[in-house]
Motif scaffolding. Structure first.
Motif, PDB file in Angstrom:
ATOM      1  N   VAL A 160       0.841  -1.182   0.000  1.00 49.51           N
ATOM      2  CA  VAL A 160       0.000   0.000   0.000  1.00 49.51           C
ATOM      3  C   VAL A 160       0.885   1.243   0.000  1.00 49.51           C
ATOM      4  N   LYS A 161       0.471   2.252  -0.779  1.00 52.80           N
ATOM      5  CA  LYS A 161       1.202   3.509  -0.823  1.00 52.80           C
ATOM      6  C   LYS A 161       0.217   4.661  -0.815  1.00 52.80           C
ATOM      7  N   ASP A 162       0.420   5.619   0.074  1.00 57.00           N
ATOM      8  CA  ASP A 162      -0.416   6.813   0.107  1.00 57.00           C
ATOM      9  C   ASP A 162      -0.156   7.640  -1.144  1.00 57.00           C
ATOM     10  N   ILE A 163      -1.206   8.248  -1.670  1.00 56.62           N
ATOM     11  CA  ILE A 163      -1.048   9.120  -2.850  1.00 56.62           C
ATOM     12  C   ILE A 163      -1.724  10.464  -2.601  1.00 56.62           C
TER      13      ILE A 163
END
Length: 163
Positions: A160-163
């Protein structure tokens, strides 16, 4: 889809059936107890309408399913799922994914979650799927052990990666 009735604890009969629109309020109470780990009460209250809209969307879809476990008139657990959208899943109807599984906190460790998984597995099998899968937040070790105890194997990681 028919429902099943079984005894979870000596005097508690539980029925699993398809969810109905009127179940949302009782489902949301269970969801709040799980999500309070990550979100404040104010955040949860703000999300209730969005959750209800998504719940109704799931009920109206022919791609997923949503079942509740009920004792008397009370929803005590639920499970929902859908096939992943990945191309590999279309070819052989390989996998049906558990999207949500929750049991009321005071009834956990009594077999109800396992019963919901069995019901879900049977449903997926009747739909032609070969496997069921579930994911769980990395911090929920009790849930990880529950899935392992119920015959699931650890096969993948989710990134998961915040954008």
């Amino acid at each position: 889809m028919s429902s099943i009735t079984t005894l979870i604890m000596p005097a508690e009969e539980v029925t699993i059936r398809e969810a109905r629109e009127g179940d949302f309020g009782r489902i949301f109470v269970i969801m709040k107890s799980l999500m309070s780990i990550h979100l404040s009460d104010d955040d949860l209250t703000g999300l209730e309408k969005s959750f209800e809209m998504k719940f109704l969307e799931i009920l109206q879809s022919d791609k997923g399913c949503f079942f509740v476990a009920e004792s008397g008139e009370e929803v005590v657990g639920f499970i929902s799922g859908a096939p992943p959208l990945a191309l590999w899943n279309i070819r052989e109807r390989e996998m049906f994914m558990i999207e949500e599984l929750a049991v009321r906190e005071d009834l956990r460790s009594n077999g109800l979650g396992s019963l919901l998984i069995e019901f879900f597995r049977d449903y997926a099998k009747k739909q032609g799927y070969k496997r069921i899968a579930a994911s769980s937040h990395v911090a929920r070790e009790r849930a990880h052990n529950f899935y392992l105890k119920n015959g699931f194997a650890k096969e993948e990681f989710v990134f998961v990666k915040d954008i």
